[in-house]
Motif scaffolding. Sequence first.
Motif, PDB file in Angstrom:
ATOM      1  N   ALA A 209      43.947 -34.731  46.001  1.00  0.00           N
ATOM      2  CA  ALA A 209      44.474 -34.671  47.359  1.00  0.00           C
ATOM      3  C   ALA A 209      43.484 -33.974  48.285  1.00  0.00           C
ATOM      4  CB  ALA A 209      45.809 -33.938  47.374  1.00  0.00           C
ATOM      5  N   LEU A 210      43.412 -34.442  49.507  1.00  0.00           N
ATOM      6  CA  LEU A 210      42.573 -33.791  50.506  1.00  0.00           C
ATOM      7  C   LEU A 210      43.215 -32.482  50.948  1.00  0.00           C
ATOM      8  CD1 LEU A 210      41.709 -36.951  52.626  1.00  0.00           C
ATOM      9  CD2 LEU A 210      40.108 -35.645  51.214  1.00  0.00           C
ATOM     10  N   GLU A 211      42.383 -31.588  51.464  1.00  0.00           N
ATOM     11  CA  GLU A 211      42.886 -30.305  51.939  1.00  0.00           C
ATOM     12  C   GLU A 211      43.930 -30.537  53.041  1.00  0.00           C
ATOM     13  OE1 GLU A 211      41.152 -26.101  53.805  1.00  0.00           O
ATOM     14  OE2 GLU A 211      39.788 -27.782  53.355  1.00  0.00           O
ATOM     15  N   ARG A 212      45.054 -29.822  52.948  1.00  0.00           N
ATOM     16  CA  ARG A 212      46.144 -30.067  53.901  1.00  0.00           C
ATOM     17  C   ARG A 212      45.833 -29.510  55.283  1.00  0.00           C
ATOM     18  NH1 ARG A 212      52.508 -28.080  53.615  1.00  0.00           N
ATOM     19  NH2 ARG A 212      53.232 -29.434  55.331  1.00  0.00           N
ATOM     20  N   TRP A 213      45.219 -28.325  55.341  1.00  0.00           N
ATOM     21  CA  TRP A 213      44.954 -27.673  56.614  1.00  0.00           C
ATOM     22  C   TRP A 213      43.460 -27.402  56.774  1.00  0.00           C
ATOM     23  CZ3 TRP A 213      49.335 -28.683  58.627  1.00  0.00           C
ATOM     24  CH2 TRP A 213      50.547 -28.425  58.004  1.00  0.00           C
ATOM     25  N   PRO A 214      42.652 -28.426  56.927  1.00  0.00           N
ATOM     26  CA  PRO A 214      41.191 -28.230  56.969  1.00  0.00           C
ATOM     27  C   PRO A 214      40.718 -27.407  58.166  1.00  0.00           C
ATOM     28  CG  PRO A 214      41.759 -30.487  57.571  1.00  0.00           C
ATOM     29  CD  PRO A 214      43.013 -29.856  57.058  1.00  0.00           C
ATOM     30  N   HIS A 215      41.514 -27.325  59.230  1.00  0.00           N
ATOM     31  CA  HIS A 215      41.079 -26.576  60.415  1.00  0.00           C
ATOM     32  C   HIS A 215      40.986 -25.076  60.145  1.00  0.00           C
ATOM     33  CE1 HIS A 215      45.368 -25.916  60.458  1.00  0.00           C
ATOM     34  NE2 HIS A 215      45.293 -25.129  61.519  1.00  0.00           N
ATOM     35  N   LEU A 216      41.693 -24.589  59.128  1.00  0.00           N
ATOM     36  CA  LEU A 216      41.714 -23.153  58.870  1.00  0.00           C
ATOM     37  C   LEU A 216      40.366 -22.618  58.398  1.00  0.00           C
ATOM     38  CD1 LEU A 216      45.197 -22.688  57.124  1.00  0.00           C
ATOM     39  CD2 LEU A 216      44.584 -22.277  59.521  1.00  0.00           C
ATOM     40  N   SER A 217      39.541 -23.483  57.849  1.00  0.00           N
ATOM     41  CA  SER A 217      38.226 -23.040  57.364  1.00  0.00           C
ATOM     42  C   SER A 217      37.166 -23.026  58.462  1.00  0.00           C
ATOM     43  CB  SER A 217      37.755 -23.944  56.217  1.00  0.00           C
ATOM     44  OG  SER A 217      37.618 -25.286  56.660  1.00  0.00           O
ATOM     45  N   MET A 218      37.536 -23.428  59.675  1.00  0.00           N
ATOM     46  CA  MET A 218      36.601 -23.459  60.798  1.00  0.00           C
ATOM     47  C   MET A 218      36.877 -22.281  61.724  1.00  0.00           C
ATOM     48  SD  MET A 218      36.466 -27.546  61.648  1.00  0.00           S
ATOM     49  CE  MET A 218      35.443 -27.247  63.074  1.00  0.00           C
ATOM     50  N   ARG A 219      35.916 -21.387  61.847  1.00  0.00           N
ATOM     51  CA  ARG A 219      36.106 -20.194  62.677  1.00  0.00           C
ATOM     52  C   ARG A 219      36.412 -20.566  64.127  1.00  0.00           C
ATOM     53  NH1 ARG A 219      33.090 -16.590  65.759  1.00  0.00           N
ATOM     54  NH2 ARG A 219      33.788 -14.417  65.602  1.00  0.00           N
ATOM     55  N   ALA A 221      38.083 -22.910  65.274  1.00  0.00           N
ATOM     56  CA  ALA A 221      39.462 -23.374  65.480  1.00  0.00           C
ATOM     57  C   ALA A 221      40.361 -22.231  65.935  1.00  0.00           C
ATOM     58  CB  ALA A 221      40.008 -23.986  64.196  1.00  0.00           C
ATOM     59  N   GLY A 222      40.009 -21.011  65.579  1.00  0.00           N
ATOM     60  CA  GLY A 222      40.813 -19.869  65.969  1.00  0.00           C
ATOM     61  C   GLY A 222      40.814 -19.587  67.459  1.00  0.00           C
ATOM     62  N   PRO A 306      49.651 -24.110  60.392  1.00  0.00           N
ATOM     63  CA  PRO A 306      49.364 -22.684  60.502  1.00  0.00           C
ATOM     64  C   PRO A 306      48.359 -22.419  61.617  1.00  0.00           C
ATOM     65  CG  PRO A 306      48.736 -23.546  58.331  1.00  0.00           C
ATOM     66  CD  PRO A 306      49.174 -24.701  59.151  1.00  0.00           C
ATOM     67  N   ASP A 307      48.550 -21.337  62.325  1.00  0.00           N
ATOM     68  CA  ASP A 307      47.698 -20.991  63.454  1.00  0.00           C
ATOM     69  C   ASP A 307      46.374 -20.420  62.960  1.00  0.00           C
ATOM     70  OD1 ASP A 307      46.549 -20.163  65.800  1.00  0.00           O
ATOM     71  OD2 ASP A 307      48.145 -18.761  66.358  1.00  0.00           O
ATOM     72  N   ALA A 308      45.270 -21.113  63.266  1.00  0.00           N
ATOM     73  CA  ALA A 308      43.953 -20.627  62.867  1.00  0.00           C
ATOM     74  C   ALA A 308      43.572 -19.358  63.617  1.00  0.00           C
ATOM     75  CB  ALA A 308      42.895 -21.710  63.120  1.00  0.00           C
ATOM     76  N   GLY A 309      44.292 -19.068  64.690  1.00  0.00           N
ATOM     77  CA  GLY A 309      44.030 -17.856  65.449  1.00  0.00           C
ATOM     78  C   GLY A 309      44.876 -16.680  65.011  1.00  0.00           C
ATOM     79  N   ALA A 310      45.521 -16.785  63.857  1.00  0.00           N
ATOM     80  CA  ALA A 310      46.397 -15.706  63.389  1.00  0.00           C
ATOM     81  C   ALA A 310      45.638 -14.413  63.159  1.00  0.00           C
ATOM     82  CB  ALA A 310      47.099 -16.133  62.098  1.00  0.00           C
ATOM     83  N   ALA A 311      44.336 -14.508  62.915  1.00  0.00           N
ATOM     84  CA  ALA A 311      43.556 -13.295  62.642  1.00  0.00           C
ATOM     85  C   ALA A 311      43.613 -12.330  63.819  1.00  0.00           C
ATOM     86  CB  ALA A 311      42.109 -13.664  62.336  1.00  0.00           C
ATOM     87  N   GLU A 312      43.662 -12.876  65.036  1.00  0.00           N
ATOM     88  CA  GLU A 312      43.696 -12.009  66.208  1.00  0.00           C
ATOM     89  C   GLU A 312      45.045 -11.312  66.361  1.00  0.00           C
ATOM     90  OE1 GLU A 312      41.010 -11.389  68.019  1.00  0.00           O
ATOM     91  OE2 GLU A 312      39.966 -12.664  66.578  1.00  0.00           O
ATOM     92  N   LYS A 313      46.074 -11.894  65.781  1.00  0.00           N
ATOM     93  CA  LYS A 313      47.417 -11.326  65.907  1.00  0.00           C
ATOM     94  C   LYS A 313      47.819 -10.524  64.666  1.00  0.00           C
ATOM     95  CE  LYS A 313      48.322 -15.734  68.158  1.00  0.00           C
ATOM     96  NZ  LYS A 313      48.963 -17.041  67.997  1.00  0.00           N
ATOM     97  N   ARG A 314      46.971 -10.546  63.653  1.00  0.00           N
ATOM     98  CA  ARG A 314      47.312  -9.929  62.381  1.00  0.00           C
ATOM     99  C   ARG A 314      47.315  -8.402  62.495  1.00  0.00           C
ATOM    100  NH1 ARG A 314      43.324 -12.080  59.387  1.00  0.00           N
ATOM    101  NH2 ARG A 314      44.503 -14.014  59.116  1.00  0.00           N
ATOM    102  N   ASP A 315      48.201  -7.786  61.766  1.00  0.00           N
ATOM    103  CA  ASP A 315      48.268  -6.322  61.702  1.00  0.00           C
ATOM    104  C   ASP A 315      47.115  -5.838  60.825  1.00  0.00           C
ATOM    105  OD1 ASP A 315      48.820  -3.670  61.195  1.00  0.00           O
ATOM    106  OD2 ASP A 315      50.981  -3.959  60.997  1.00  0.00           O
ATOM    107  N   LYS A 316      46.032  -5.422  61.470  1.00  0.00           N
ATOM    108  CA  LYS A 316      44.830  -5.050  60.716  1.00  0.00           C
ATOM    109  C   LYS A 316      45.047  -3.798  59.866  1.00  0.00           C
ATOM    110  CE  LYS A 316      41.549  -7.271  63.864  1.00  0.00           C
ATOM    111  NZ  LYS A 316      42.597  -8.044  64.560  1.00  0.00           N
TER     112      LYS A 316
END
Length: 387
Positions: A209-219, A221-222, A306-316
């Motif tokens: 199967a192909l990757e389901r969310w390929p955009h997540l591996s692209m910085r 995209a965030g 899934p939001d590729a920009g979640a890193a900015e909202k993540r509780d660091k």
Amino acid sequence: MQSSSNPPPCPPAPAPSWIADPAELAGRLAYGPCRIGIDTEFIRERTYWPQLALVQIAHERDGGQEVLLVDTLAPGMAEALAPILADRSILKVMHSPSEDLVAFRHTCGVVPRPLFDTQLAAALAGIGGGMGYQRLVEQLTGVALAKGETRSDWLRRPLSPAQLEYAADDVRHLFEMHDVLEGMLGELGRGEWLEADAERVADMAEDSALERWPHLSMRSAGFLDLDAQRRLLRLLRWRDAHARDSDRPRTWILDNELAVAIARQPPADRDALQAQLEAHPKAPRKLGDAIWRALQEAADDESAVPDAGAAEKRDKNRLRQLQTAVATRSAELGLPDGVLASRRHLEHLMDRGEWPDALAGWRRELLEPVLAPLLTEAGAPPPPVDG
């Protein structure tokens, strides 16, 4: 006379045997070895799938070891290899084999099982994480291997003597390392850990199967809003499927930068898209119709993207707490950093509220007691319980 303080040099290793006849390969291994050492040489510069050029097989017979260099370009060789690779009575000793397994699945139609991955074994034994073959050979056996043929053209024939020797070295020391590492894992009670990890690696290679969310591996995209991320997802899914079907590298089909540009500012119509393609030096101009269709066709699961920009909202601060807990548990177990859980796995756990497959089994058993309290603090939703 040689000084007693200097041990005599090791005798030269027997010359490898070149195997270009499928019947000869079957005959050499007809006695039914209990284990074989395997490595491959492949080329993947101009294709989606790895082009299997050579398979190296070490086996033991009559008290000695023989290395077979199997010419996979020879007619019928892939079919001769398949039953050997599929035979579960033969342990396949390999080093970091994930790409080799994909090459075998594509060329021979089978993924080798059962596996003993010496890189994984070294990590679980506490020697080091992600160790390369040459470094691990030197650490466990004291043998320093040459590095000269790593970028050779393995599809050419005949191969040079230097290539043949380099290829043979890639399997000559697998059994010695297997014996040492198996003993260490046995003493630590971690043999089942390795078996589970090796099965997971084989399962991943088996999954077509192909990757389901390929955009997540692209910085990049965030930095897109969710609508643009959905458009990017459509383009990347189309690109990956087209690349696989045409056996071409993904970026040859659609460049990452161009895909992001189209997703960020979608063209108003088909003509506007073509104008955008014409203006880009790496654009697939002849694929305009297919790209336009992909851009217009929403997938059924886009609401769950899934939001590729979640890193900015993540509780660091929460992420650092999780990392510290994992590091503490790893130190208690004598495991190298990243073996128990990587940052990416912890981010997945935080962002999606579910345990990734990579943390299933023995890893989850070890980590859940220390991570669950951190994940449920301050109202964070607990990860769902499997089943």
